[in-house]
Design a protein around this motif. Structure first.
Motif, PDB file in Angstrom:
ATOM      1  N   GLU A 225       0.834  -1.204   0.000  1.00 43.19           N
ATOM      2  CA  GLU A 225       0.000   0.000   0.000  1.00 43.19           C
ATOM      3  C   GLU A 225       0.870   1.256   0.000  1.00 43.19           C
ATOM      4  O   GLU A 225       2.011   1.234   0.477  1.00 43.19           O
ATOM      5  CB  GLU A 225      -0.914   0.023   1.233  1.00 43.19           C
ATOM      6  CG  GLU A 225      -1.901  -1.135   1.297  1.00 43.19           C
ATOM      7  CD  GLU A 225      -2.799  -1.058   2.522  1.00 43.19           C
ATOM      8  OE1 GLU A 225      -2.564  -0.163   3.372  1.00 43.19           O
ATOM      9  OE2 GLU A 225      -3.719  -1.888   2.643  1.00 43.19           O
ATOM     10  N   ILE A 226       0.314   2.331  -0.528  1.00 43.26           N
ATOM     11  CA  ILE A 226       0.952   3.645  -0.425  1.00 43.26           C
ATOM     12  C   ILE A 226       0.461   4.274   0.868  1.00 43.26           C
ATOM     13  O   ILE A 226      -0.734   4.558   1.018  1.00 43.26           O
ATOM     14  CB  ILE A 226       0.595   4.543  -1.629  1.00 43.26           C
ATOM     15  CG1 ILE A 226       1.094   3.917  -2.933  1.00 43.26           C
ATOM     16  CG2 ILE A 226       1.188   5.942  -1.454  1.00 43.26           C
ATOM     17  CD1 ILE A 226       0.594   4.634  -4.182  1.00 43.26           C
ATOM     18  N   ILE A 227       1.369   4.476   1.805  1.00 37.90           N
ATOM     19  CA  ILE A 227       0.936   4.999   3.099  1.00 37.90           C
ATOM     20  C   ILE A 227       1.260   6.477   3.270  1.00 37.90           C
ATOM     21  O   ILE A 227       0.768   7.109   4.205  1.00 37.90           O
ATOM     22  CB  ILE A 227       1.549   4.187   4.264  1.00 37.90           C
ATOM     23  CG1 ILE A 227       3.073   4.220   4.218  1.00 37.90           C
ATOM     24  CG2 ILE A 227       1.047   2.756   4.229  1.00 37.90           C
ATOM     25  CD1 ILE A 227       3.718   3.567   5.421  1.00 37.90           C
ATOM     26  N   ALA A 228       2.062   7.035   2.362  1.00 40.35           N
ATOM     27  CA  ALA A 228       2.341   8.472   2.418  1.00 40.35           C
ATOM     28  C   ALA A 228       2.860   8.938   1.065  1.00 40.35           C
ATOM     29  O   ALA A 228       3.612   8.229   0.396  1.00 40.35           O
ATOM     30  CB  ALA A 228       3.358   8.796   3.507  1.00 40.35           C
ATOM     31  N   LEU A 229       2.447  10.123   0.664  1.00 34.55           N
ATOM     32  CA  LEU A 229       2.965  10.784  -0.535  1.00 34.55           C
ATOM     33  C   LEU A 229       3.314  12.207  -0.131  1.00 34.55           C
ATOM     34  O   LEU A 229       2.427  13.012   0.182  1.00 34.55           O
ATOM     35  CB  LEU A 229       1.931  10.778  -1.660  1.00 34.55           C
ATOM     36  CG  LEU A 229       2.403  11.365  -2.995  1.00 34.55           C
ATOM     37  CD1 LEU A 229       3.560  10.545  -3.567  1.00 34.55           C
ATOM     38  CD2 LEU A 229       1.257  11.421  -4.002  1.00 34.55           C
ATOM     39  N   ILE A 230       4.601  12.501  -0.110  1.00 33.13           N
ATOM     40  CA  ILE A 230       5.096  13.775   0.396  1.00 33.13           C
ATOM     41  C   ILE A 230       5.454  14.664  -0.793  1.00 33.13           C
ATOM     42  O   ILE A 230       6.223  14.257  -1.674  1.00 33.13           O
ATOM     43  CB  ILE A 230       6.329  13.563   1.288  1.00 33.13           C
ATOM     44  CG1 ILE A 230       6.043  12.486   2.332  1.00 33.13           C
ATOM     45  CG2 ILE A 230       6.751  14.865   1.955  1.00 33.13           C
ATOM     46  CD1 ILE A 230       7.286  11.853   2.900  1.00 33.13           C
ATOM     47  N   GLU A 231       4.932  15.870  -0.816  1.00 30.74           N
ATOM     48  CA  GLU A 231       5.180  16.761  -1.951  1.00 30.74           C
ATOM     49  C   GLU A 231       5.081  18.213  -1.515  1.00 30.74           C
ATOM     50  O   GLU A 231       4.813  18.517  -0.354  1.00 30.74           O
ATOM     51  CB  GLU A 231       4.162  16.477  -3.064  1.00 30.74           C
ATOM     52  CG  GLU A 231       2.714  16.565  -2.633  1.00 30.74           C
ATOM     53  CD  GLU A 231       1.752  16.137  -3.727  1.00 30.74           C
ATOM     54  OE1 GLU A 231       1.907  16.591  -4.866  1.00 30.74           O
ATOM     55  OE2 GLU A 231       0.841  15.348  -3.436  1.00 30.74           O
ATOM     56  N   GLY A 232       5.309  19.110  -2.460  1.00 29.25           N
ATOM     57  CA  GLY A 232       5.142  20.535  -2.203  1.00 29.25           C
ATOM     58  C   GLY A 232       6.076  21.075  -1.133  1.00 29.25           C
ATOM     59  O   GLY A 232       7.209  20.608  -0.950  1.00 29.25           O
ATOM     60  N   GLU A 233       5.591  22.062  -0.399  1.00 23.90           N
ATOM     61  CA  GLU A 233       6.395  22.721   0.624  1.00 23.90           C
ATOM     62  C   GLU A 233       6.790  21.764   1.735  1.00 23.90           C
ATOM     63  O   GLU A 233       7.868  21.885   2.319  1.00 23.90           O
ATOM     64  CB  GLU A 233       5.621  23.917   1.202  1.00 23.90           C
ATOM     65  CG  GLU A 233       5.510  25.095   0.257  1.00 23.90           C
ATOM     66  CD  GLU A 233       6.872  25.664  -0.122  1.00 23.90           C
ATOM     67  OE1 GLU A 233       7.699  25.873   0.792  1.00 23.90           O
ATOM     68  OE2 GLU A 233       7.106  25.896  -1.322  1.00 23.90           O
ATOM     69  N   ARG A 234       5.901  20.817   2.029  1.00 24.17           N
ATOM     70  CA  ARG A 234       6.222  19.856   3.096  1.00 24.17           C
ATOM     71  C   ARG A 234       7.488  19.084   2.755  1.00 24.17           C
ATOM     72  O   ARG A 234       8.366  18.917   3.599  1.00 24.17           O
ATOM     73  CB  ARG A 234       5.054  18.898   3.290  1.00 24.17           C
ATOM     74  CG  ARG A 234       5.283  17.893   4.430  1.00 24.17           C
ATOM     75  CD  ARG A 234       4.208  16.833   4.440  1.00 24.17           C
ATOM     76  NE  ARG A 234       4.394  15.895   5.541  1.00 24.17           N
ATOM     77  CZ  ARG A 234       3.826  14.707   5.609  1.00 24.17           C
ATOM     78  NH1 ARG A 234       3.002  14.308   4.630  1.00 24.17           N
ATOM     79  NH2 ARG A 234       4.046  13.901   6.639  1.00 24.17           N
ATOM     80  N   ARG A 235       7.591  18.628   1.515  1.00 22.89           N
ATOM     81  CA  ARG A 235       8.784  17.885   1.105  1.00 22.89           C
ATOM     82  C   ARG A 235       9.987  18.806   0.996  1.00 22.89           C
ATOM     83  O   ARG A 235      11.100  18.438   1.385  1.00 22.89           O
ATOM     84  CB  ARG A 235       8.532  17.196  -0.234  1.00 22.89           C
ATOM     85  CG  ARG A 235       9.706  16.318  -0.704  1.00 22.89           C
ATOM     86  CD  ARG A 235       9.361  15.688  -2.047  1.00 22.89           C
ATOM     87  NE  ARG A 235      10.352  14.712  -2.464  1.00 22.89           N
ATOM     88  CZ  ARG A 235      11.438  14.996  -3.179  1.00 22.89           C
ATOM     89  NH1 ARG A 235      11.679  16.253  -3.532  1.00 22.89           N
ATOM     90  NH2 ARG A 235      12.269  14.053  -3.542  1.00 22.89           N
ATOM     91  N   LYS A 236       9.781  19.982   0.464  1.00 25.92           N
ATOM     92  CA  LYS A 236      10.871  20.930   0.264  1.00 25.92           C
ATOM     93  C   LYS A 236      11.551  21.253   1.586  1.00 25.92           C
ATOM     94  O   LYS A 236      12.779  21.428   1.647  1.00 25.92           O
ATOM     95  CB  LYS A 236      10.331  22.202  -0.391  1.00 25.92           C
ATOM     96  CG  LYS A 236      11.389  23.254  -0.687  1.00 25.92           C
ATOM     97  CD  LYS A 236      10.770  24.465  -1.369  1.00 25.92           C
ATOM     98  CE  LYS A 236      11.812  25.525  -1.647  1.00 25.92           C
ATOM     99  NZ  LYS A 236      11.210  26.736  -2.296  1.00 25.92           N
ATOM    100  N   ASN A 237      10.773  21.350   2.651  1.00 23.47           N
ATOM    101  CA  ASN A 237      11.315  21.737   3.953  1.00 23.47           C
ATOM    102  C   ASN A 237      11.661  20.543   4.838  1.00 23.47           C
ATOM    103  O   ASN A 237      12.150  20.726   5.962  1.00 23.47           O
ATOM    104  CB  ASN A 237      10.310  22.638   4.682  1.00 23.47           C
ATOM    105  CG  ASN A 237      10.054  23.944   3.942  1.00 23.47           C
ATOM    106  OD1 ASN A 237      10.973  24.531   3.382  1.00 23.47           O
ATOM    107  ND2 ASN A 237       8.804  24.385   3.929  1.00 23.47           N
ATOM    108  N   MET A 238      11.421  19.324   4.358  1.00 27.32           N
ATOM    109  CA  MET A 238      11.637  18.141   5.182  1.00 27.32           C
ATOM    110  C   MET A 238      13.118  17.795   5.265  1.00 27.32           C
ATOM    111  O   MET A 238      13.848  17.835   4.272  1.00 27.32           O
ATOM    112  CB  MET A 238      10.849  16.954   4.613  1.00 27.32           C
ATOM    113  CG  MET A 238      10.996  15.662   5.410  1.00 27.32           C
ATOM    114  SD  MET A 238       9.826  14.375   4.874  1.00 27.32           S
ATOM    115  CE  MET A 238       8.327  14.939   5.699  1.00 27.32           C
TER     116      MET A 238
END
Length: 264
Positions: A225-238
């Motif tokens: 299963e796909i349990i998380a898809l991180i993108e946008g500002e959240r990923r940029k700052n992670m």
């Protein structure tokens, strides 16, 4: 655009060995998206790639690439639209053939293969493409691929997979068998080719730093299963530590080699 609709894969259905390898996968990617995928062994990452490529048949669901339903299309036909690299640098090239001959085959994606003679102009185009790899292969068109190093072969395989721009590129831990320095070189080449050609790409990696360094989205898989898809500002700052924490708390897997992030 790549769209997966309720894709499910079950191995050995109806037996004591039944295993749900992909469990109702839904995913929508826009043109040019570059998604890095992380997950422990058995999470379904490679099965996902095999199903998209047609090597594994989905038990249910649809796979749609640029409005074309691939669900019932055999693997050899999907290869006209999909480029793929594997962990093993020995796959993807013909070792007894020269670099020129391998590129000749790659240039005929979706056509009847033949070893045709190239004009001087075509050879110059090949040399220029090889030169951009910065591995010294542009003056070695007549060299048999079997004599190349693992890194050179994997870079050549990458070039072959994108020589005729695919609609989708699947990178299945394609640097796992390489030493760290060569791996970073191949990853850099990969990123450059993907960006320049605006290729929708999925890349499996076990390196957390690479999962955030490359692409524009990061996906975590567990138990098919796909349990998380991180993108946008959240990923940029992670940060890498934050990604490790998210992965650990999501999968409860603290010991997997995925957590190793030494890229030196």
């Amino acid at each position: 655009m790549l769209e997966l609709k309720d894709v499910k894969v079950v191995f050995n259905p109806g037996t004591v060995n039944e295993k749900v390898a992909l469990n109702h996968i839904n995913l929508l990617l826009e043109d040019g998206d570059f998604v890095t995928i992380i997950g422990s062994n058995g999470a379904g990452k490679s099965t996902l790639f095999q199903t998209i490529a047609g090597a594994v048949e989905a038990s249910q669901g649809q796979i749609i690439l640029n409005q074309k339903d691939l669900s019932d299309m055999p693997e050899y036909q999907r290869s006209r639209f999909i480029g793929r690299l594997f962990q093993d640098p020995l796959k993807g090239t013909a070792p007894s053939m020269t670099i020129e001959e391998n590129l000749s085959l790659a240039s005929q994606r979706g056509k009847h293969f033949s070893l045709k003679l190239f004009s001087h102009t075509h050879k110059q185009e090949m040399k220029q493409a090889l030169k951009e790899l910065n591995l010294g292969l542009d003056e070695r068109l007549d060299v048999k691929v079997g004599t190349l190093s693992g890194g050179q072969r994997q870079a050549l395989t990458l070039l072959m997979a994108t020589y005729v721009t695919p609609q989708l590129l699947l990178l299945d831990e394609h640097t796992a068998a390489l030493d760290p320095k060569t791996a970073q070189k191949v990853l850099s080449i990969s990123s450059k080719l993907v960006e320049e050609n605006h290729i929708t790409t999925l890349m499996i990696t076990h390196n957390m730093e690479d999962a955030l360094r490359y692409g524009n989205k990061t996906m975590i898989m567990k138990d098919g299963e796909i349990i998380a898809l991180i993108e946008g500002e959240r990923r940029k700052n992670m940060t890498v530590d934050e990604l490790i924490h998210l992965y650990s708390t999501s999968t409860h897997d603290y010991n997997d080699r995925l957590l190793l992030r030494d890229s030196n």
